[in-house]
Design an enzyme around this catalytic site. Structure first.
Site, short mmCIF file in Angstrom:
data_model
loop_
_atom_site.label_atom_id
_atom_site.label_comp_id
_atom_site.label_asym_id
_atom_site.label_seq_id
_atom_site.Cartn_x
_atom_site.Cartn_y
_atom_site.Cartn_z
N HIS A 92 -5.21 7.58 -2.21
CA HIS A 92 -6.15 6.58 -1.72
C HIS A 92 -7.30 6.36 -2.69
O HIS A 92 -7.73 7.28 -3.39
CB HIS A 92 -6.69 6.99 -0.36
CG HIS A 92 -5.72 6.74 0.74
ND1 HIS A 92 -5.64 7.53 1.88
CD2 HIS A 92 -4.75 5.80 0.88
CE1 HIS A 92 -4.68 7.07 2.66
NE2 HIS A 92 -4.13 6.02 2.08
N HIS A 131 1.80 4.76 -2.69
CA HIS A 131 1.96 6.20 -2.48
C HIS A 131 3.32 6.68 -3.00
O HIS A 131 3.43 7.72 -3.64
CB HIS A 131 1.86 6.54 -1.00
CG HIS A 131 0.48 6.39 -0.43
ND1 HIS A 131 -0.65 6.85 -1.06
CD2 HIS A 131 0.07 5.83 0.74
CE1 HIS A 131 -1.71 6.58 -0.31
NE2 HIS A 131 -1.30 5.96 0.79
N HIS A 152 0.83 -1.20 0.00
CA HIS A 152 0.00 0.00 0.00
C HIS A 152 0.87 1.26 0.00
O HIS A 152 0.68 2.17 -0.82
CB HIS A 152 -0.91 -0.02 1.23
CG HIS A 152 -1.73 1.22 1.40
ND1 HIS A 152 -3.07 1.27 1.09
CD2 HIS A 152 -1.40 2.47 1.86
CE1 HIS A 152 -3.53 2.49 1.35
NE2 HIS A 152 -2.53 3.23 1.83
N GLU A 153 1.84 1.32 0.92
CA GLU A 153 2.67 2.52 1.04
C GLU A 153 3.54 2.74 -0.20
O GLU A 153 3.76 3.89 -0.61
CB GLU A 153 3.54 2.45 2.30
CG GLU A 153 2.77 2.38 3.59
CD GLU A 153 1.76 3.50 3.78
OE1 GLU A 153 2.00 4.61 3.25
OE2 GLU A 153 0.74 3.28 4.45
#
Length: 476
Positions: free
Chosen positions: A227, A221, A217-218
Site C-alpha cells: 500500500h 499486490h 489495485h489488487e
C-alpha cells in the site's frame, strides 16, 4: 454498533475533537481493535480496557501508526477523522510494509504471467469481467516488460475468484461494504492469487463497486506492490472511485512497478538465465513444503512472523499476503544446523530459545547471547531427555510448555524453574499422542503431530480445527 449509533458518536467526536479511548463504548473500541489487528498487526494490537495500562499503550501505539499512515493528526486517540477512515471500504491487505513493497520485495522472475478466473461473479457477464481484468492488467504491461495471458484450464500464475465469507485462505471476507478484495504477493502456490468479495455489488460504473479499479489495485499486490500513503495513488488502501475513461497508472504506482520490473523500453531478462544455486553449496534435498506428508521439526513466531523448520531449512511467513521463502537455517543463525524446537519470549528482553539435541541457545535480535549453548539440564529437565520435540510459550499463562515423546513439562519463565506436578501425558490434555512442533498464533495454540496440525483453544481446553501442515505454505 448500529449505523445510527456510529453516526451519533462521530458527531459527538466532531464537536469534542477527541475522547479518551478508555471512555468510549466497548463495541466502538472492539471495532477499532479489529481494524488495527487486521491492517496494522505487525506493530502488535491489544484490546484497551481495564485490564492493564500496557494493553492501552499497545492500542494507542497501533492507532498512532494508522493515523500516521493516513496523514491524520497523530494522537493515539479515536477521533472523528480516524473513525471515518476506519469505516471506509478498502482492500483487505495489511498497510504495514516497507518502502511500498512486501517484505523482501518479492516479484515474478518471468515476463509472461498467466491468469485464470475460476469463479465469476453473477453481477456481470463473463465477457465484462474478462474485459475489466484485462484492462486492469494492461495498466502494468503498458509501463513494464510484463505481459499477461488469460488461460481457461490448468494452473495459472494468478488465480482469480469471486467468493464470499470464508473461502479457504485463513482470511474470510466480512460481507458488504467492508473489505472488498485481497491478493497475495508473487510466489509459489497461492502467490499472486486475487480474491474478490462476492457480497459486494460489482459494476463497471460509479455505482456499486467498480471492478476495474479494485482489480487494478489488487493486481498491484499480485505483482509485488504494497500500500501507498499517497492518496492519489492506485495503491492507497481505501476505495475511491475515479473516472475510468482513459485511466492510466498514477505516477507513484508507475515508479513503484518500474522499480521492480523496469520500463517497457528496457531489454527483458530471459527467465531461463536466472542464477541457480550451485549444487555443491546445497547437497541435501530441499524439503517439499507442499507435500501432504510434510512433518515439521519446529515452528515459532519471531517478531510477528511465522517460522517453520524442516531439516536444514526454514520457511518464513510474515503475513498471509507474503510469499513463502525457503532459506538455510545457518543463514539465519550461523552455527545452528537443525532446529528441534523453538519458542519466542516477548517482553522488555524479547528472545527466541532454540533447541538442537541436548543443547539450547538464547537469541536476541538474531544474535546468540553470550554463554550459550547450554545443556537441557539447566532448564530442569531430567538427564534422560536427549532432545526436546517441541516448545511453545503461552502468553496467557506466562508458562512455556516443553514436549518430549508422549509427555510435557511446564516451565515458569518468571521463576526460572519447572512447575511442580510435571511431566504430564500429552494425550490427556491435548488429544494428540505426541507433538513435533508447536506455536501460538492469534490467540490459538497450534500443535503439529506427524503431517497433521491441531488448532487448540487453550482457554476453553478444546480442539477447534485440524488440517495438514502444508496449509500454512501457500500451496494450491
Amino acid at each position: 454498533m448500529a449505523v445510527v449509533g456510529l453516526c451519533f458518536l462521530m458527531m459527538v467526536m466532531t464537536c469534542c475533537k477527541a475522547v479518551p479511548t478508555e471512555s468510549l463504548p466497548e463495541e466502538t473500541i472492539a471495532k477499532a481493535q479489529d481494524y488495527l489487528s487486521s491492517f496494522y498487526s505487525d506493530v502488535g494490537v491489544s484490546a484497551p480496557g481495564s485490564v492493564s495500562r500496557s494493553s492501552l499503550d499497545s492500542f494507542e501505539d497501533s492507532l498512532k501508526k494508522m493515523q500516521e499512515f493516513f496523514g491524520i493528526e497523530v494522537t493515539g486517540q479515536l477521533d472523528y477523522k480516524t473513525l471515518d477512515v476506519m469505516s471506509q471500504r478498502r482492500c483487505g491487505v495489511s498497510d504495514v510494509a516497507r518502502y511500498g513493497y512486501f517484505d523482501g520485495q518479492p516479484k515474478w522472475d518471468k515476463t509472461e504471467i498467466t491468469y485464470r478466473v475460476t469463479d465469476y461473479t453473477p453481477d456481470m457477464s463473463q465477457n465484462e469481467v474478462d474485459s475489466a481484468l484485462a484492462k486492469a492488467l494492461r495498466l502494468y504491461s503498458d509501463v513494464t516488460p510484463l505481459q499477461f495471458r488469460q488461460i481457461h484450464s490448468g494452473t495459472a500464475d494468478i488465480t482469480v475468484m469471486f467468493k464470499a465469507k470464508s473461502h479457504g485462505d485463513f482470511f474470510p471476507f466480512d460481507g458488504p461494504n467492508g473489505t472488498l478484495a485481497h491478493a497475495f504477493s508473487p510466489g509459489e502456490g497461492h502467490g499472486g492469487d486475487t480474491h474478490f468479495d462476492q457480497d459486494e455489488t460489482w459494476t463497471l460504473t460509479f455505482s456499486g463497486t467498480n471492478l476495474f479499479l479494485v482489480a487494478a489495485h489488487e493486481f498491484g499486490h499480485a505483482l509485488g506492490l504494497a500500500h501507498s500513503q499517497v492518496q492519489s495513488a492506485l495503491m492507497f488502501p481505501t476505495y475511491q472511485y475515479v473516472n475510468t475513461e482513459g485511466y492510466v497508472l498514477p505516477e507513484d504506482d508507475k515508479q513503484g512497478i518500474q522499480a521492480l520490473y523496469g520500463t517497457s523500453t528496457q531489454p527483458t531478462v530471459n527467465p531461463n538465465q536466472s542464477p541457480q544455486p550451485a549444487p555443491s553449496s546445497s547437497p541435501e534435498p530441499v524439503p517439499d513444503r507442499c507435500s501432504t506428508d510434510l512433518v515439521l521439526d519446529a515452528a515459532t513466531t519471531i517478531y510477528n512472523t511465522l517460522y517453520f523448520f524442516k531439516d536444514n531449512y526454514y520457511w518464513r511467513r510474515r503475513s498471509f499476503w507474503d510469499g513463502i521463502r525457503t532459506r538455510k537455517i545457518q543463514s539465519l543463525w550461523p552455527g545452528i544446523k537443525k532446529v528441534d524446537a523453538a519458542y519466542e519470549l516477548n517482553g522488555r528482553q524479547s528472545s527466541v530459545t532454540v533447541f538442537e539435541g541436548k543443547m539450547y541457545w538464547k537469541i536476541r535480535r538474531y544474535s546468540v547471547q553470550p554463554g550459550y549453548p547450554k545443556p537441557l539440564r539447566n532448564l530442569g529437565l531430567p538427564s534422560y531427555v536427549r532432545k526436546v520435540d517441541a516448545a511453545v510459550h503461552l502468553t496467557s499463562t506466562g508458562k512455556t510448555l516443553l514436549f518430549v515423546n508422549d509427555a510435557y513439562w511446564s516451565y515458569n519463565e518468571r521463576r526460572d524453574r519447572m512447575d511442580r506436578g510435571y511431566p504430564k501425558y500429552i494425550y490427556r490434555d491435548f488429544a494428540v499422542s505426541r507433538v513435533d512442533a508447536a506455536f501460538e498464533y492469534r490467540g490459538y495454540l497450534y500443535l503439529s503431530s506427524g503431517s497433521m496440525q491441531t488448532e487448540y483453544d487453550y482457554r476453553r481446553g478444546r480442539v477447534t480445527h485440524s488440517f495438514f501442515n502444508n496449509q500454512w505454505m501457500n500451496c494450491n
